[in-house]
Scaffold this motif. Sequence first.
Motif, PDB file in Angstrom:
ATOM      1  N   ILE A 134       0.849  -1.190   0.000  1.00 41.10           N
ATOM      2  CA  ILE A 134       0.000   0.000   0.000  1.00 41.10           C
ATOM      3  C   ILE A 134       0.886   1.243   0.000  1.00 41.10           C
ATOM      4  N   THR A 135       0.450   2.303  -0.698  1.00 41.10           N
ATOM      5  CA  THR A 135       1.116   3.598  -0.567  1.00 41.10           C
ATOM      6  C   THR A 135       0.094   4.628  -0.085  1.00 41.10           C
ATOM      7  N   GLY A 136       0.611   5.775   0.341  1.00 41.97           N
ATOM      8  CA  GLY A 136      -0.265   6.837   0.814  1.00 41.97           C
ATOM      9  C   GLY A 136      -0.879   7.656  -0.294  1.00 41.97           C
ATOM     10  N   ALA A 140      -5.398   9.087  -0.896  1.00 41.21           N
ATOM     11  CA  ALA A 140      -5.499  10.545  -1.041  1.00 41.21           C
ATOM     12  C   ALA A 140      -6.325  10.955  -2.248  1.00 41.21           C
ATOM     13  N   LEU A 141      -6.598  10.031  -3.154  1.00 34.81           N
ATOM     14  CA  LEU A 141      -7.256  10.385  -4.414  1.00 34.81           C
ATOM     15  C   LEU A 141      -8.718  10.781  -4.232  1.00 34.81           C
ATOM     16  N   ASN A 168       4.644   7.714   0.987  1.00 32.18           N
ATOM     17  CA  ASN A 168       4.591   8.428  -0.287  1.00 32.18           C
ATOM     18  C   ASN A 168       3.750   9.696  -0.186  1.00 32.18           C
ATOM     19  N   LEU A 169       4.149  10.581   0.691  1.00 30.56           N
ATOM     20  CA  LEU A 169       3.372  11.778   1.012  1.00 30.56           C
ATOM     21  C   LEU A 169       3.234  12.691  -0.198  1.00 30.56           C
ATOM     22  N   VAL A 182      -4.786   9.915   8.094  1.00 25.84           N
ATOM     23  CA  VAL A 182      -4.944   8.676   7.332  1.00 25.84           C
ATOM     24  C   VAL A 182      -3.643   7.881   7.290  1.00 25.84           C
ATOM     25  N   LEU A 183      -2.531   8.561   7.088  1.00 22.63           N
ATOM     26  CA  LEU A 183      -1.260   7.853   7.010  1.00 22.63           C
ATOM     27  C   LEU A 183      -0.916   7.204   8.355  1.00 22.63           C
ATOM     28  N   GLN A 184      -1.243   7.881   9.441  1.00 26.70           N
ATOM     29  CA  GLN A 184      -1.028   7.276  10.758  1.00 26.70           C
ATOM     30  C   GLN A 184      -1.946   6.069  10.958  1.00 26.70           C
ATOM     31  N   GLU A 185      -3.157   6.169  10.457  1.00 31.39           N
ATOM     32  CA  GLU A 185      -4.098   5.046  10.555  1.00 31.39           C
ATOM     33  C   GLU A 185      -3.547   3.823   9.819  1.00 31.39           C
TER      34      GLU A 185
END
Length: 321
Positions: A134-136, A140-141, A168-169, A182-185
């Motif tokens: 998975i990437t970040g 985000a989309l 992948n911020l 979300v990334l922390q989740e």
Amino acid sequence: MEQHDVFTLGETMVVFQPDQYAPLDYVHQFPKKIGGAESNVAIGLARLGHQVSWFSQLGDDPFGRFILKTIRGEGVDVSTCQFTRESPTGLLFKEQLSPDDLNVYYYRHQSAASMMTPDQLDEDAVSQAKILHITGITPALSKSAYDTTMRAIKIAKAHGVTVTFDPNLRLKLWSEDRARLVLQEIASLADVILPGIDEGEFLTGETEPEAIAKALNPQGDKTIIVKLGDEGAYYATAGEDGYVSGFKVRRVVDPVGAGDGFAAGIISGLLSGESIDHVIKRANAIGAMVVGMAGDIEGLPTAEAVEKFMVPDQEQRDVKR
């Protein structure tokens, strides 16, 4: 459904990247390529000898068909991908003003991939893989893309599939607050996390690799690998931690895709059961190789090429004699 080593999902766009250093205002020819974090990793893994499945939704247009054919031609299973006539395939333009000055322009708002939904996922394809990557970027989309990402993670966790996560911020896609949340989740659910040093600071507020790893892994049961550019990487696992040196890059041609190459190297090593320091050393080598060639996927190497790259020059000369 055939079992794959890795399942991944996300948006791949058609990339228009000029062969010259110049502002796009003065560029008149654009070679057509592809680029997308998850498909970059999938192709990287396929070239390293692994079985990989990639899912996305593509526009039912020439660009979508071009992407599918290209990724399939690299040996990646694209059988779960879907097409839609409701939204177009996303586009990306690269503007390179110098070897160190690169701008990227995205045309992906309401693209086909951003409209993917959880019910489009093939549960068997996810559950039968050894690793879900998975990437970040995908969450985000859009809201539905976020839901699809979380659905994939839920399936993986239910079936004992290892989850690897590259943050992948991309702050062009969402607000800082939403991105951090979300990334922390996702990080809390992942088994292996691959942040860059800046991403680690964004997620934890810490600035040192050791502190970042500890903040991302309070229970000590994850593997954290903090990327440090050409200086290498810092890792912390349940049983050990340390630094692994990188490779000096003599000439950076295109920095885009280096992190994806690194991720492919890490995942490949995990699948092969190699020691963590060797896994990271090889991933560092792949990242260094990728930046030496223009394009997202063009520099992704085969396993043989990586091993040759990692042999010191003197040893190569000795072998040739």
